[in-house]
Design a protein around this motif. Structure first.
Motif, PDB file in Angstrom:
ATOM      1  N   VAL A  17       0.839  -1.205   0.000  1.00 48.70           N
ATOM      2  CA  VAL A  17       0.000   0.000   0.000  1.00 48.70           C
ATOM      3  C   VAL A  17       0.876   1.259   0.000  1.00 48.70           C
ATOM      4  CG1 VAL A  17      -1.822   1.261   1.205  1.00 48.70           C
ATOM      5  CG2 VAL A  17      -1.868  -1.232   1.165  1.00 48.70           C
ATOM      6  N   TYR A  39      10.494   1.441   6.320  1.00 49.56           N
ATOM      7  CA  TYR A  39      10.902   0.856   7.603  1.00 49.56           C
ATOM      8  C   TYR A  39      12.310   1.322   7.978  1.00 49.56           C
ATOM      9  CZ  TYR A  39      11.271  -3.131  10.909  1.00 49.56           C
ATOM     10  OH  TYR A  39      11.395  -3.929  12.005  1.00 49.56           O
ATOM     11  N   ASP A  43      11.028   3.218  12.183  1.00 51.07           N
ATOM     12  CA  ASP A  43      10.560   1.976  12.816  1.00 51.07           C
ATOM     13  C   ASP A  43       9.442   2.385  13.783  1.00 51.07           C
ATOM     14  OD1 ASP A  43      10.120  -0.191  14.443  1.00 51.07           O
ATOM     15  OD2 ASP A  43      12.226  -0.605  14.838  1.00 51.07           O
ATOM     16  N   ILE A  44       8.227   1.964  13.513  1.00 55.63           N
ATOM     17  CA  ILE A  44       7.103   2.455  14.335  1.00 55.63           C
ATOM     18  C   ILE A  44       7.122   1.891  15.755  1.00 55.63           C
ATOM     19  CG2 ILE A  44       5.627   2.940  12.329  1.00 55.63           C
ATOM     20  CD1 ILE A  44       3.944   0.457  13.172  1.00 55.63           C
ATOM     21  N   THR A  45       7.975   0.882  16.009  1.00 57.70           N
ATOM     22  CA  THR A  45       8.069   0.373  17.386  1.00 57.70           C
ATOM     23  C   THR A  45       9.001   1.243  18.238  1.00 57.70           C
ATOM     24  OG1 THR A  45       9.931  -1.126  16.988  1.00 57.70           O
ATOM     25  CG2 THR A  45       7.741  -2.002  16.567  1.00 57.70           C
ATOM     26  N   GLY A  67       3.201  -2.807   8.979  1.00 52.70           N
ATOM     27  CA  GLY A  67       2.579  -3.902   9.710  1.00 52.70           C
ATOM     28  C   GLY A  67       3.398  -5.172   9.631  1.00 52.70           C
ATOM     29  N   ASN A  69       2.648  -8.716   8.782  1.00 54.12           N
ATOM     30  CA  ASN A  69       1.474  -9.275   8.106  1.00 54.12           C
ATOM     31  C   ASN A  69       1.565 -10.759   7.782  1.00 54.12           C
ATOM     32  OD1 ASN A  69       0.196  -6.788   8.128  1.00 54.12           O
ATOM     33  ND2 ASN A  69       1.347  -6.119   6.331  1.00 54.12           N
ATOM     34  N   SER A 107      -6.754  -1.790   8.710  1.00 59.04           N
ATOM     35  CA  SER A 107      -6.987  -2.999   9.482  1.00 59.04           C
ATOM     36  C   SER A 107      -7.521  -4.087   8.558  1.00 59.04           C
ATOM     37  CB  SER A 107      -7.922  -2.715  10.658  1.00 59.04           C
ATOM     38  OG  SER A 107      -7.907  -3.821  11.541  1.00 59.04           O
ATOM     39  N   ASP A 109      -9.833  -7.971   7.731  1.00 54.64           N
ATOM     40  CA  ASP A 109     -10.926  -8.928   7.937  1.00 54.64           C
ATOM     41  C   ASP A 109     -10.600  -9.921   9.053  1.00 54.64           C
ATOM     42  OD1 ASP A 109      -8.987  -9.554   5.766  1.00 54.64           O
ATOM     43  OD2 ASP A 109      -9.877 -11.546   5.919  1.00 54.64           O
ATOM     44  N   LYS A 136      -4.367  -6.846  15.435  1.00 58.93           N
ATOM     45  CA  LYS A 136      -5.041  -5.804  14.628  1.00 58.93           C
ATOM     46  C   LYS A 136      -6.258  -5.261  15.377  1.00 58.93           C
ATOM     47  CE  LYS A 136      -3.914  -4.792  10.910  1.00 58.93           C
ATOM     48  NZ  LYS A 136      -2.869  -3.810  10.488  1.00 58.93           N
ATOM     49  N   THR A 155      -9.670  -3.906   5.276  1.00 64.06           N
ATOM     50  CA  THR A 155      -9.726  -4.435   3.926  1.00 64.06           C
ATOM     51  C   THR A 155      -9.355  -5.913   3.925  1.00 64.06           C
ATOM     52  OG1 THR A 155      -9.044  -4.021   1.634  1.00 64.06           O
ATOM     53  CG2 THR A 155      -7.352  -3.750   3.329  1.00 64.06           C
ATOM     54  N   TRP A 157      -7.623  -9.436   1.518  1.00 64.14           N
ATOM     55  CA  TRP A 157      -6.979 -10.088   0.364  1.00 64.14           C
ATOM     56  C   TRP A 157      -6.257  -9.080  -0.544  1.00 64.14           C
ATOM     57  CZ3 TRP A 157     -10.884 -14.329  -1.758  1.00 64.14           C
ATOM     58  CH2 TRP A 157     -11.272 -15.155  -0.697  1.00 64.14           C
ATOM     59  N   CYS A 163       6.041  -7.227  -3.365  1.00 66.06           N
ATOM     60  CA  CYS A 163       5.984  -7.691  -1.972  1.00 66.06           C
ATOM     61  C   CYS A 163       5.423  -9.126  -1.886  1.00 66.06           C
ATOM     62  CB  CYS A 163       5.179  -6.720  -1.112  1.00 66.06           C
ATOM     63  SG  CYS A 163       5.661  -5.001  -1.333  1.00 66.06           S
TER      64      CYS A 163
HETATM   65  N1  LIG Z   1      -1.885  -8.008   2.863  1.00 61.58           N
HETATM   66  C1  LIG Z   1      -3.199  -8.237   3.087  1.00 61.58           C
HETATM   67  O1  LIG Z   1      -3.817  -9.146   2.500  1.00 61.58           O
HETATM   68  C2  LIG Z   1      -3.964  -7.357   4.042  1.00 61.58           C
HETATM   69  C3  LIG Z   1      -5.324  -7.568   4.202  1.00 61.58           C
HETATM   70  C4  LIG Z   1      -6.019  -6.731   5.061  1.00 61.58           C
HETATM   71  C5  LIG Z   1      -5.349  -5.703   5.727  1.00 61.58           C
HETATM   72  N2  LIG Z   1      -4.034  -5.538   5.569  1.00 61.58           N
HETATM   73  C6  LIG Z   1      -3.370  -4.455   6.302  1.00 61.58           C
HETATM   74  O2  LIG Z   1      -2.997  -3.430   5.394  1.00 61.58           O
HETATM   75  C7  LIG Z   1      -1.776  -2.822   5.812  1.00 61.58           C
HETATM   76  C8  LIG Z   1      -0.812  -2.741   4.652  1.00 61.58           C
HETATM   77  O3  LIG Z   1      -0.649  -4.023   4.106  1.00 61.58           O
HETATM   78  P1  LIG Z   1       0.437  -4.321   2.988  1.00 61.58           P
HETATM   79  O4  LIG Z   1      -0.011  -5.558   2.309  1.00 61.58           O
HETATM   80  O5  LIG Z   1       0.749  -3.086   2.216  1.00 61.58           O
HETATM   81  O6  LIG Z   1       1.678  -4.683   3.924  1.00 61.58           O
HETATM   82  P2  LIG Z   1       3.155  -5.067   3.486  1.00 61.58           P
HETATM   83  O7  LIG Z   1       3.298  -5.141   2.005  1.00 61.58           O
HETATM   84  O8  LIG Z   1       3.560  -6.226   4.338  1.00 61.58           O
HETATM   85  O9  LIG Z   1       3.958  -3.765   3.977  1.00 61.58           O
HETATM   86  C9  LIG Z   1       4.155  -3.472   5.309  1.00 61.58           C
HETATM   87  C10 LIG Z   1       5.438  -2.691   5.410  1.00 61.58           C
HETATM   88  O10 LIG Z   1       5.665  -2.376   6.798  1.00 61.58           O
HETATM   89  C11 LIG Z   1       7.029  -2.610   7.053  1.00 61.58           C
HETATM   90  N3  LIG Z   1       7.273  -2.773   8.479  1.00 61.58           N
HETATM   91  C12 LIG Z   1       7.308  -3.914   9.222  1.00 61.58           C
HETATM   92  N4  LIG Z   1       7.599  -3.621  10.502  1.00 61.58           N
HETATM   93  C13 LIG Z   1       7.741  -2.281  10.575  1.00 61.58           C
HETATM   94  C14 LIG Z   1       8.062  -1.372  11.613  1.00 61.58           C
HETATM   95  N5  LIG Z   1       8.306  -1.807  12.864  1.00 61.58           N
HETATM   96  N6  LIG Z   1       8.102  -0.045  11.340  1.00 61.58           N
HETATM   97  C15 LIG Z   1       7.888   0.405  10.091  1.00 61.58           C
HETATM   98  N7  LIG Z   1       7.610  -0.399   9.060  1.00 61.58           N
HETATM   99  C16 LIG Z   1       7.530  -1.733   9.300  1.00 61.58           C
HETATM  100  C17 LIG Z   1       7.370  -3.831   6.231  1.00 61.58           C
HETATM  101  O11 LIG Z   1       8.771  -3.960   6.079  1.00 61.58           O
HETATM  102  P3  LIG Z   1       9.394  -5.449   5.892  1.00 61.58           P
HETATM  103  O12 LIG Z   1       8.755  -6.003   4.659  1.00 61.58           O
HETATM  104  O13 LIG Z   1      10.860  -5.173   5.762  1.00 61.58           O
HETATM  105  O14 LIG Z   1       9.028  -6.207   7.131  1.00 61.58           O
HETATM  106  C18 LIG Z   1       6.661  -3.475   4.927  1.00 61.58           C
HETATM  107  O15 LIG Z   1       7.462  -2.644   4.114  1.00 61.58           O
HETATM  108  C19 LIG Z   1      -1.299  -3.628   7.016  1.00 61.58           C
HETATM  109  O16 LIG Z   1      -1.659  -2.938   8.187  1.00 61.58           O
HETATM  110  C20 LIG Z   1      -2.093  -4.900   6.966  1.00 61.58           C
HETATM  111  O17 LIG Z   1      -2.332  -5.418   8.245  1.00 61.58           O
HETATM  112  C21 LIG Z   1      -3.302  -6.331   4.728  1.00 61.58           C
END
Ligand SMILES: NC(=O)c1ccc[n+]([C@@H]2O[C@H](COP(=O)([O-])OP(=O)(O)OC[C@H]3O[C@@H](n4cnc5c(N)ncnc54)[C@H](OP(=O)(O)O)[C@@H]3O)[C@@H](O)[C@H]2O)c1
Length: 304
Positions: A17, A39, A43-45, A67, A69, A107, A109, A136, A155, A157, A163
């Protein structure tokens, strides 16, 4: 005379995203300026880094796409998952409250147990079944307590050409496993990262124009499918670009016959009416978006 651009700080900017937001803004909107922090830069932590980022950039909005994930890994790496998904959101919400910055947060499903075959609305209570879903849900609850000016967008899937996601893992599996097993008793709607980026930016623009509509919303691509149906569509698209997929056949299996470490919701269906009624944002079909995402995985063919 044009006004100042809306300044949005994006966390997790190298994720699906995060990248999609940057692409959308680059192609369509000089009215928005993104401060996209991967990241490696935020780092959000890390509570102090979060505070410093807000103080330095003083954005008009923050969008958290960061996140942990990996739903299966979350079961064995619970501490890490909770640190990022719940405590990271706490850090962001506290800093946003201090600097008076509204926050949009994604967030999932997975906050639901998946028993409602007809779909979940924003009024339904969370009932997560695994570590990822619980992290979540708890993050949502924290955000509701700590920061009144928030948007939680659930959201399902998510996919893009980059990624880790179901499209890419399905294509990789299909080249190793024939027939390709696909679960046919889990239902939901795929959502492209570019589409959810469109929705986030449209919401920000309306908030910026004065919409007082903070709260929780659902958005997924239009057309409910099964994972089997989604897999079929992925392979069909891949066949347009790569002849290795011509021979791939699919075999439907039940979730019970395809065990995973984490339990997954059998219904991931999110009812998206509230977003339509509040912001006028309609669901777009996911199939054309899938076609584009798969096309991008293959280098352009030279003109013959
Ligand atoms: N993917 C799905 O199917 C799905 C479905 C529903 C909701 N969501 C939500 O939608 C959001 C975005 O999803 P996405 O698919 O775009 O996620 P994504 O591709 O996994 O991207 C998340 C990014 O956050 C980074 N990250 C991990 N730990 C971090 C930290 N401590 N501080 C800062 N950045 C950090 C990851 O880095 P690394 O890759 O290096 O760890 C990655 O670049 C998430 O909140 C997820 O829970 C996802």
């Amino acid at each position: 005379m044009f006004g100042q651009p809306i300044r949005i700080l994006v966390t997790g900017a190298e994720g699906q995203v995060g990248q999609a937001l940057q692409e959308r803004v680059a192609e369509q909107s000089s009215a928005i300026e993104l401060i996209a922090l991967p990241y490696s830069r935020l780092d959000i932590t890390d509570t102090q880094s979060v505070q410093r980022a807000l103080a330095e950039h003083l954005p008009d909005y923050l969008i958290n796409t960061a996140g942990f994930n990996d739903v299966d890994k979350a079961e064995t790496e619970q501490e890490r998952c909770v640190a990022v998904n719940r405590e990271g959101v706490r850090n962001l919400a506290e800093a946003c409250a201090e600097f008076n910055v509204p926050m949009l947060h994604l967030s999932s499903d997975y906050v639901f147990d998946g028993h409602y075959a007809s779909g979940y609305t924003e009024q339904d209570d969370g009932a997560p079944t695994g570590v990822y879903g619980a992290s979540k849900w708890e993050a949502e609850e924290l955000l509701r307590q700590l920061l009144p000016r928030h948007i939680i967008l659930r959201t399902s899937w998510l996919f893009s050409e980059c990624c880790t996601n179901y499209v890419r893992s399905t294509l990789a599996r299909a080249l190793q496993q024939n027939p390709l097993l696909a679960v046919d008793d889990r239902r939901g709607s795929p959502t492209s990262a570019l589409d959810i980026a469109r929705v986030l930016l449209a919401v920000v623009q309306q908030l910026h124009n004065g919409a007082d509509a903070w709260g929780t919303y659902h958005y997924s691509g239009a057309e409910i499918s099964t994972l089997y149906g989604f897999s079929e569509a992925i392979i069909e698209e891949a066949r347009q670009h790569d002849e290795r997929f011509a021979e791939v056949t699919l075999k439907a299996v039940a979730s019970a016959d395809y065990p995973t470490v984490a339990q997954r919701p059998s219904s991931s269906i999110l009812v998206c009416r509230k977003l339509l009624h509040t912001f006028g944002i309609r669901q777009r079909p996911w199939r054309p978006e899938l076609s584009e995402a798969v096309r991008r995985l293959y280098p352009a063919q030279p003109d013959s």
